[in-house]
Design a protein around this motif. Structure first.
Motif, PDB file in Angstrom:
ATOM      1  N   GLY A  47      56.233  70.460  40.594  1.00 35.65           N
ATOM      2  CA  GLY A  47      55.024  69.886  41.199  1.00 35.65           C
ATOM      3  C   GLY A  47      53.765  70.289  40.442  1.00 35.65           C
ATOM      4  N   ILE A  52      47.459  70.630  43.437  1.00 35.78           N
ATOM      5  CA  ILE A  52      47.380  72.100  43.384  1.00 35.78           C
ATOM      6  C   ILE A  52      47.931  72.586  42.035  1.00 35.78           C
ATOM      7  CG2 ILE A  52      48.186  74.264  44.433  1.00 35.78           C
ATOM      8  CD1 ILE A  52      48.498  72.732  47.100  1.00 35.78           C
ATOM      9  N   GLY A  53      49.042  71.977  41.614  1.00 40.04           N
ATOM     10  CA  GLY A  53      49.715  72.429  40.398  1.00 40.04           C
ATOM     11  C   GLY A  53      48.813  72.384  39.168  1.00 40.04           C
ATOM     12  N   LYS A  84      55.083  61.180  32.286  1.00 34.22           N
ATOM     13  CA  LYS A  84      53.946  61.345  33.211  1.00 34.22           C
ATOM     14  C   LYS A  84      53.287  62.711  32.980  1.00 34.22           C
ATOM     15  CE  LYS A  84      53.098  62.607  37.960  1.00 34.22           C
ATOM     16  NZ  LYS A  84      53.682  62.883  39.277  1.00 34.22           N
ATOM     17  N   LEU A 140      57.237  64.770  48.000  1.00 37.40           N
ATOM     18  CA  LEU A 140      56.595  63.460  48.186  1.00 37.40           C
ATOM     19  C   LEU A 140      55.390  63.618  49.114  1.00 37.40           C
ATOM     20  CD1 LEU A 140      57.131  60.311  47.785  1.00 37.40           C
ATOM     21  CD2 LEU A 140      58.205  60.404  50.026  1.00 37.40           C
ATOM     22  N   ARG A 159      61.562  67.623  49.278  1.00 36.65           N
ATOM     23  CA  ARG A 159      61.250  69.069  49.292  1.00 36.65           C
ATOM     24  C   ARG A 159      62.527  69.902  49.253  1.00 36.65           C
ATOM     25  NH1 ARG A 159      57.229  66.292  51.089  1.00 36.65           N
ATOM     26  NH2 ARG A 159      55.132  67.079  50.640  1.00 36.65           N
ATOM     27  N   VAL A 197      45.128  72.315  54.933  1.00 33.67           N
ATOM     28  CA  VAL A 197      44.618  71.134  54.222  1.00 33.67           C
ATOM     29  C   VAL A 197      43.762  71.613  53.049  1.00 33.67           C
ATOM     30  CG1 VAL A 197      43.286  69.007  54.420  1.00 33.67           C
ATOM     31  CG2 VAL A 197      44.519  69.893  56.409  1.00 33.67           C
TER      32      VAL A 197
HETATM   33  P1  NDP Z   1      50.915  66.431  45.129  1.00 33.93           P
HETATM   34  O1  NDP Z   1      51.351  65.304  45.998  1.00 33.93           O
HETATM   35  O2  NDP Z   1      49.626  66.311  44.429  1.00 33.93           O
HETATM   36  O3  NDP Z   1      52.002  66.762  43.993  1.00 33.93           O
HETATM   37  C1  NDP Z   1      53.298  67.134  44.264  1.00 33.93           C
HETATM   38  C2  NDP Z   1      54.180  66.965  43.052  1.00 33.93           C
HETATM   39  O4  NDP Z   1      55.504  66.833  43.574  1.00 33.93           O
HETATM   40  C3  NDP Z   1      53.946  65.732  42.199  1.00 33.93           C
HETATM   41  O5  NDP Z   1      53.038  65.986  41.164  1.00 33.93           O
HETATM   42  C4  NDP Z   1      55.348  65.417  41.667  1.00 33.93           C
HETATM   43  O6  NDP Z   1      55.623  66.120  40.428  1.00 33.93           O
HETATM   44  C5  NDP Z   1      56.272  65.987  42.741  1.00 33.93           C
HETATM   45  N1  NDP Z   1      56.836  64.908  43.556  1.00 33.93           N
HETATM   46  C6  NDP Z   1      56.212  63.802  44.066  1.00 33.93           C
HETATM   47  N2  NDP Z   1      57.093  63.021  44.709  1.00 33.93           N
HETATM   48  C7  NDP Z   1      58.292  63.646  44.619  1.00 33.93           C
HETATM   49  C8  NDP Z   1      59.595  63.325  45.065  1.00 33.93           C
HETATM   50  N3  NDP Z   1      59.864  62.191  45.739  1.00 33.93           N
HETATM   51  N4  NDP Z   1      60.609  64.196  44.776  1.00 33.93           N
HETATM   52  C9  NDP Z   1      60.360  65.340  44.084  1.00 33.93           C
HETATM   53  N5  NDP Z   1      59.153  65.686  43.610  1.00 33.93           N
HETATM   54  C10 NDP Z   1      58.129  64.848  43.892  1.00 33.93           C
HETATM   55  O7  NDP Z   1      51.006  67.747  46.047  1.00 33.93           O
HETATM   56  P2  NDP Z   1      49.929  68.904  46.228  1.00 33.93           P
HETATM   57  O8  NDP Z   1      49.617  69.507  44.915  1.00 33.93           O
HETATM   58  O9  NDP Z   1      48.833  68.414  47.083  1.00 33.93           O
HETATM   59  O10 NDP Z   1      50.779  69.944  47.104  1.00 33.93           O
HETATM   60  C11 NDP Z   1      51.795  70.761  46.529  1.00 33.93           C
HETATM   61  C12 NDP Z   1      52.748  71.189  47.635  1.00 33.93           C
HETATM   62  O11 NDP Z   1      52.001  71.863  48.651  1.00 33.93           O
HETATM   63  C13 NDP Z   1      53.447  69.994  48.293  1.00 33.93           C
HETATM   64  O12 NDP Z   1      54.785  70.320  48.519  1.00 33.93           O
HETATM   65  C14 NDP Z   1      52.707  69.823  49.603  1.00 33.93           C
HETATM   66  O13 NDP Z   1      53.522  69.348  50.656  1.00 33.93           O
HETATM   67  C15 NDP Z   1      52.254  71.260  49.905  1.00 33.93           C
HETATM   68  N6  NDP Z   1      51.041  71.216  50.722  1.00 33.93           N
HETATM   69  C16 NDP Z   1      49.915  70.606  50.230  1.00 33.93           C
HETATM   70  C17 NDP Z   1      48.785  70.489  51.034  1.00 33.93           C
HETATM   71  C18 NDP Z   1      47.539  69.801  50.560  1.00 33.93           C
HETATM   72  O14 NDP Z   1      46.564  69.676  51.349  1.00 33.93           O
HETATM   73  N7  NDP Z   1      47.465  69.370  49.301  1.00 33.93           N
HETATM   74  C19 NDP Z   1      48.788  71.020  52.413  1.00 33.93           C
HETATM   75  C20 NDP Z   1      50.019  71.649  52.811  1.00 33.93           C
HETATM   76  C21 NDP Z   1      51.106  71.740  51.983  1.00 33.93           C
HETATM   77  P3  NDP Z   1      56.437  65.435  39.205  1.00 33.93           P
HETATM   78  O15 NDP Z   1      56.135  63.966  39.237  1.00 33.93           O
HETATM   79  O16 NDP Z   1      55.891  66.128  38.001  1.00 33.93           O
HETATM   80  O17 NDP Z   1      57.875  65.751  39.454  1.00 33.93           O
END
Ligand code: NDP
Length: 304
Positions: free
Chosen positions: A7, A12-13, A36, A73, A91, A169
């Motif tokens: 991620g 965040i990443g 990507k 996701l 997840r 959030v």
């Molecule tokens: P993002 O949605 O921005 O990014 C998450 C990353 O997960 C993507 O860049 C992608 O990486 C990967 N991803 C997306 N879809 C899928 C899928 N179907 N299967 C596997 N991997 C997938 O998330 P955030 O940076 O906002 O958040 C990071 C984590 O923290 C998440 O798990 C989120 O649930 C959790 N979180 C975030 C909050 C927020 O407010 N942002 C609040 C609470 C929890 P790639 O394409 O490189 O594989």
């Protein structure tokens, strides 16, 4: 350190990678799509970043000092039964892959710490109760997702220090909730969603990144830690502050039925909230750069 991150291409990443690289650490971006990730990190060839697709995760994780697991996701869409399945499975599958790779690694090549994301949704929702890390899990769909997500991470070998961050959030300029709210406010159409009385347990992007970083480097960080600012607000307060900071009125409440019409069952993400306190982070002496939402929003507005 060498840190493998799932991620890493997300909201965040990206900021975490920036921080690690600027502190002279090495990063391995574990992604589903190399092309990507290459767009997200065009500087990878000369900056200490290696990009790896799923078949290469095991090799990357072996020999890393630490792993951060952020993949999943996005949840802020209209939920259908299929999307609900994918929100959970994305997840659990990513966490399962990471845990398998760590557990399979020979002891001398095994990372010493896994920091795995989870969410304040673990606690369920309430307008009246406050939650800390000792509180019980809720009974709704997101609580179930978080419980199963955390349980999968807990399968990691017991000699690996596990930190589970229940994230609130996240507020930042380029993603998350604010990226959806600011355009509405700029168009003079911003205001509280639903009653506005729901709790909004937020955290600034820099603070969640610093909390992940501290969890990587400080052996006292262990187990569940809430990733929320010490002063949650009700959504109506958040909207008033946002309107003030960006110089736009917060006068147009969006009624519950309209949100449900757009998001279906997924409307619960914005219509219901929880007041979550970062008791463990404060016990550990973590210093929040942005404890109050107004300062957090002001800092974000300056970046825009
Ligand atoms: P993002 O949605 O921005 O990014 C998450 C990353 O997960 C993507 O860049 C992608 O990486 C990967 N991803 C997306 N879809 C899928 C899928 N179907 N299967 C596997 N991997 C997938 O998330 P955030 O940076 O906002 O958040 C990071 C984590 O923290 C998440 O798990 C989120 O649930 C959790 N979180 C975030 C909050 C927020 O407010 N942002 C609040 C609470 C929890 P790639 O394409 O490189 O594989």
């Amino acid at each position: 350190m060498t840190v493998s991150i799932t991620g890493a291409t997300g909201f965040i990443g990206k900021r975490l990678v920036q921080k690690l690289i600027s502190d002279d650490h090495k990063v391995r971006v574990l992604t589903r799509s190399k092309s990507k990730a290459q767009v997200v990190f065009p500087e990878q060839n000369y900056s200490g970043i290696i990009i790896a697709e799923e078949g290469e995760w095991e090799k990357c994780i072996q020999g890393s000092t630490a792993v951060v697991n952020l993949a999943g996701l996005p949840i802020s869409t209209r939920w259908s039964p299929e999307i609900k399945r994918d929100i959970k499975q994305s997840r659990i599958n990513a966490t399962s892959k990471v845990v398998d790779c760590i557990n399979k690694a020979p002891a001398d090549l095994r990372p010493s710490v896994l920091v795995s994301a989870t969410a304040v949704g673990y606690y369920g929702t309430s307008e009246t109760h406050s939650f800390d890390e000792t509180s019980r899990s809720g009974k709704d769909y997101l609580s179930e997702v978080c419980r199963e997500w955390e349980a999968k991470a807990q399968e990691v070998n017991s000699d690996v220090r596990l930190v589970l961050i229940r994230i609130g959030v996240v507020l930042g300029k380029d993603g998350g909730a604010l990226a959806k709210m600011i355009p509405l406010f700029m168009a003079f159409a911003g205001g509280p969603l639903g009653s506005g009385q729901q709790w909004f347990s937020w955290i600034h992007l820099d603070d969640v990144v610093n909390l992940i970083y501290e969890s990587l480097v400080n052996p006292s960080y262990k187990g569940v830690i809430n990733g929320t600012a010490p002063n949650p607000v009700r959504l109506s307060e958040m909207c008033t502050q946002l309107g003030e900071v960006i110089g736009r009125p917060s006068w147009l409440p969006v009624p519950e039925f309209a949100i449900k019409a757009v998001l279906g069952e997924g409307a619960s993400v914005v219509l219901d909230g929880q007041r979550v306190l970062p008791v463990r982070a404060q016990e550990l002496g973590f210093s929040f750069k942005y404890p109050y939402v107004k300062n957090a929003l002001r800092a974000i507005a300056k970046e825009m």
